[in-house]
Design a protein around this motif. Structure first.
Motif, PDB file in Angstrom:
ATOM      1  N   MET A   1     -12.074 -18.151  -2.651  1.00 29.39           N
ATOM      2  CA  MET A   1     -11.811 -16.922  -3.367  1.00 29.39           C
ATOM      3  C   MET A   1     -10.612 -16.236  -2.733  1.00 29.39           C
ATOM      4  SD  MET A   1     -13.914 -13.409  -4.201  1.00 29.39           S
ATOM      5  CE  MET A   1     -15.335 -13.785  -3.327  1.00 29.39           C
ATOM      6  N   ASN A   2      -9.812 -15.611  -3.558  1.00 28.49           N
ATOM      7  CA  ASN A   2      -8.669 -14.824  -3.088  1.00 28.49           C
ATOM      8  C   ASN A   2      -8.882 -13.379  -3.479  1.00 28.49           C
ATOM      9  OD1 ASN A   2      -6.965 -16.635  -1.789  1.00 28.49           O
ATOM     10  ND2 ASN A   2      -6.068 -17.337  -3.697  1.00 28.49           N
ATOM     11  N   LYS A   3      -9.102 -12.532  -2.476  1.00 25.51           N
ATOM     12  CA  LYS A   3      -9.258 -11.093  -2.751  1.00 25.51           C
ATOM     13  C   LYS A   3      -7.975 -10.374  -2.391  1.00 25.51           C
ATOM     14  CE  LYS A   3     -11.836  -6.949  -2.419  1.00 25.51           C
ATOM     15  NZ  LYS A   3     -13.069  -6.283  -2.148  1.00 25.51           N
ATOM     16  N   LEU A   4      -7.457  -9.637  -3.368  1.00 29.65           N
ATOM     17  CA  LEU A   4      -6.257  -8.832  -3.198  1.00 29.65           C
ATOM     18  C   LEU A   4      -6.660  -7.363  -3.195  1.00 29.65           C
ATOM     19  CD1 LEU A   4      -3.121  -8.578  -3.123  1.00 29.65           C
ATOM     20  CD2 LEU A   4      -3.214  -8.470  -5.633  1.00 29.65           C
ATOM     21  N   GLU A   5      -6.255  -6.662  -2.145  1.00 22.66           N
ATOM     22  CA  GLU A   5      -6.467  -5.217  -2.087  1.00 22.66           C
ATOM     23  C   GLU A   5      -5.118  -4.524  -2.239  1.00 22.66           C
ATOM     24  OE1 GLU A   5      -8.845  -4.127   1.311  1.00 22.66           O
ATOM     25  OE2 GLU A   5     -10.579  -5.221   0.510  1.00 22.66           O
ATOM     26  N   ILE A   6      -5.047  -3.642  -3.212  1.00 25.02           N
ATOM     27  CA  ILE A   6      -3.846  -2.867  -3.502  1.00 25.02           C
ATOM     28  C   ILE A   6      -4.073  -1.486  -2.902  1.00 25.02           C
ATOM     29  CG2 ILE A   6      -2.412  -1.905  -5.342  1.00 25.02           C
ATOM     30  CD1 ILE A   6      -3.569  -4.284  -7.109  1.00 25.02           C
ATOM     31  N   VAL A   7      -3.321  -1.169  -1.858  1.00 21.93           N
ATOM     32  CA  VAL A   7      -3.538   0.052  -1.095  1.00 21.93           C
ATOM     33  C   VAL A   7      -2.559   1.138  -1.558  1.00 21.93           C
ATOM     34  CG1 VAL A   7      -3.547   1.091   1.217  1.00 21.93           C
ATOM     35  CG2 VAL A   7      -4.354  -1.278   0.887  1.00 21.93           C
ATOM     36  N   VAL A   8      -3.103   2.237  -2.044  1.00 22.27           N
ATOM     37  CA  VAL A   8      -2.298   3.394  -2.439  1.00 22.27           C
ATOM     38  C   VAL A   8      -2.074   4.229  -1.184  1.00 22.27           C
ATOM     39  CG1 VAL A   8      -2.142   5.438  -3.919  1.00 22.27           C
ATOM     40  CG2 VAL A   8      -3.354   3.390  -4.729  1.00 22.27           C
ATOM     41  N   ALA A   9      -0.820   4.291  -0.722  1.00 25.25           N
ATOM     42  CA  ALA A   9      -0.515   4.932   0.554  1.00 25.25           C
ATOM     43  C   ALA A   9      -0.411   6.448   0.467  1.00 25.25           C
ATOM     44  CB  ALA A   9       0.781   4.362   1.124  1.00 25.25           C
ATOM     45  N   SER A  10       0.132   6.970  -0.601  1.00 21.32           N
ATOM     46  CA  SER A  10       0.343   8.415  -0.705  1.00 21.32           C
ATOM     47  C   SER A  10      -0.980   9.143  -0.922  1.00 21.32           C
ATOM     48  CB  SER A  10       1.288   8.732  -1.858  1.00 21.32           C
ATOM     49  OG  SER A  10       1.440  10.132  -1.984  1.00 21.32           O
ATOM     50  N   THR A  11      -1.128  10.274  -0.253  1.00 21.69           N
ATOM     51  CA  THR A  11      -2.339  11.086  -0.409  1.00 21.69           C
ATOM     52  C   THR A  11      -2.021  12.507  -0.889  1.00 21.69           C
ATOM     53  OG1 THR A  11      -2.270  11.831   1.894  1.00 21.69           O
ATOM     54  CG2 THR A  11      -3.515   9.809   1.445  1.00 21.69           C
ATOM     55  N   VAL A  73     -10.953  -3.804   5.062  1.00 23.13           N
ATOM     56  CA  VAL A  73      -9.746  -4.576   5.369  1.00 23.13           C
ATOM     57  C   VAL A  73     -10.101  -6.030   5.670  1.00 23.13           C
ATOM     58  CG1 VAL A  73      -7.823  -4.801   7.002  1.00 23.13           C
ATOM     59  CG2 VAL A  73      -8.435  -2.554   6.076  1.00 23.13           C
ATOM     60  N   ALA A  74     -11.200  -6.244   6.371  1.00 28.18           N
ATOM     61  CA  ALA A  74     -11.593  -7.607   6.754  1.00 28.18           C
ATOM     62  C   ALA A  74     -11.878  -8.487   5.544  1.00 28.18           C
ATOM     63  CB  ALA A  74     -12.804  -7.558   7.679  1.00 28.18           C
ATOM     64  N   GLU A  75     -12.391  -7.914   4.462  1.00 25.80           N
ATOM     65  CA  GLU A  75     -12.785  -8.731   3.311  1.00 25.80           C
ATOM     66  C   GLU A  75     -11.596  -9.198   2.465  1.00 25.80           C
ATOM     67  OE1 GLU A  75     -15.449  -6.078   1.252  1.00 25.80           O
ATOM     68  OE2 GLU A  75     -13.828  -5.184   0.072  1.00 25.80           O
ATOM     69  N   ALA A  76     -10.416  -8.654   2.697  1.00 30.66           N
ATOM     70  CA  ALA A  76      -9.243  -9.008   1.888  1.00 30.66           C
ATOM     71  C   ALA A  76      -8.581 -10.286   2.389  1.00 30.66           C
ATOM     72  CB  ALA A  76      -8.234  -7.870   1.900  1.00 30.66           C
ATOM     73  N   ASP A  77      -7.996 -11.021   1.454  1.00 28.11           N
ATOM     74  CA  ASP A  77      -7.175 -12.188   1.777  1.00 28.11           C
ATOM     75  C   ASP A  77      -5.692 -11.845   1.743  1.00 28.11           C
ATOM     76  OD1 ASP A  77      -9.204 -14.370   1.957  1.00 28.11           O
ATOM     77  OD2 ASP A  77      -9.607 -13.709  -0.099  1.00 28.11           O
ATOM     78  N   TYR A 107      -3.067 -12.453  10.146  1.00 33.58           N
ATOM     79  CA  TYR A 107      -2.865 -13.654   9.330  1.00 33.58           C
ATOM     80  C   TYR A 107      -3.133 -13.405   7.850  1.00 33.58           C
ATOM     81  CZ  TYR A 107      -2.880 -15.514  14.010  1.00 33.58           C
ATOM     82  OH  TYR A 107      -2.616 -15.723  15.338  1.00 33.58           O
ATOM     83  N   LYS A 108      -2.763 -12.213   7.401  1.00 35.56           N
ATOM     84  CA  LYS A 108      -2.887 -11.885   5.990  1.00 35.56           C
ATOM     85  C   LYS A 108      -1.512 -11.501   5.463  1.00 35.56           C
ATOM     86  CE  LYS A 108      -7.668 -10.582   6.447  1.00 35.56           C
ATOM     87  NZ  LYS A 108      -8.697  -9.546   6.269  1.00 35.56           N
ATOM     88  N   PRO A 109      -1.202 -11.939   4.252  1.00 29.58           N
ATOM     89  CA  PRO A 109       0.098 -11.604   3.666  1.00 29.58           C
ATOM     90  C   PRO A 109       0.106 -10.204   3.067  1.00 29.58           C
ATOM     91  CG  PRO A 109      -1.109 -13.004   2.169  1.00 29.58           C
ATOM     92  CD  PRO A 109      -1.958 -12.867   3.408  1.00 29.58           C
TER      93      PRO A 109
END
Length: 192
Positions: A1-11, A73-77, A107-109
């Motif tokens: 499985m490939n999990k992608l997390e898209i992180v919104v930086a601005s708050t 964070v750990a669950e993301a690829d 080791y995550k892109p």
């Protein structure tokens, strides 16, 4: 499985990061290589400024918010940071979120979608690479840089991309898949 997390930086109030993130999420769905997608909004994660007493490399977290962030964070690829440029750099909340952890990033892109005015957030994107490579992340060369981002928002605040943005997103996602697959053996537990 490939999990992608898209992180919104601005708050900050009035931010457009969520609109940019929703667009990247839709591009990733269309792309189809990541079987699991999640938008992670740092405004919702709401980490206080670093308040852990131990160095993150030890993984000895004392606060529940850190344990929750670690698990996320750990669950993301792979990651995509959707980031603005503030005063020629990236924002403090993103740096704080990165600094809370250590081995979870390794080791995550990383794909970078930057936005801003004339520079399209490229100065912030260059600066973040120094930080993430120290954590053994691999930033993709392919990126999405959105200049004068306000011009791409419709009346409802939704991002309406041009062809350059769409083709850049595809190239970035293609590379993230290749990198995630190549780095997977390095993320395996020792002796596995």
């Amino acid at each position: 499985m490939n999990k992608l997390e898209i992180v919104v930086a601005s708050t900050r109030p009035g931010r457009i990061g969520p609109s940019v993130a929703r667009w990247i999420e839709s591009e990733a769905v269309t792309h189809g290589a990541f079987t699991d997608l999640e938008v992670v909004d740092l405004a919702e994660v709401n980490l206080p400024f670093m308040n852990e007493p131990h160095h993150p490399r030890l993984g000895r977290y004392t606060h529940q918010h850190t344990r929750d962030w670690s698990a996320k964070v750990a669950e993301a690829d792979a990651f995509v940071f959707v980031m603005p440029e503030y005063n020629y750099g990236y924002n403090a909340e993103l740096k704080n979120a990165i600094d809370y952890l250590h081995s979870e990033w390794q080791y995550k892109p990383l794909g970078i979608v930057s936005y801003g005015g004339v520079s399209a957030g490229t100065r912030a994107a260059q600066m973040i690479k120094q930080v993430v490579t120290t954590l053994k992340m691999t930033p993709a060369f392919e990126a999405v840089s959105i200049p004068f981002v306000q011009q791409f928002l419709d009346d409802d605040g939704q991002l309406v991309p041009n062809d350059v943005m769409t083709s850049s997103a595809k190239a970035m996602l293609d590379e993230l898949v290749r990198l995630a697959d190549a780095l997977r053996p390095l993320r395996a537990p020792a002796g596995a």
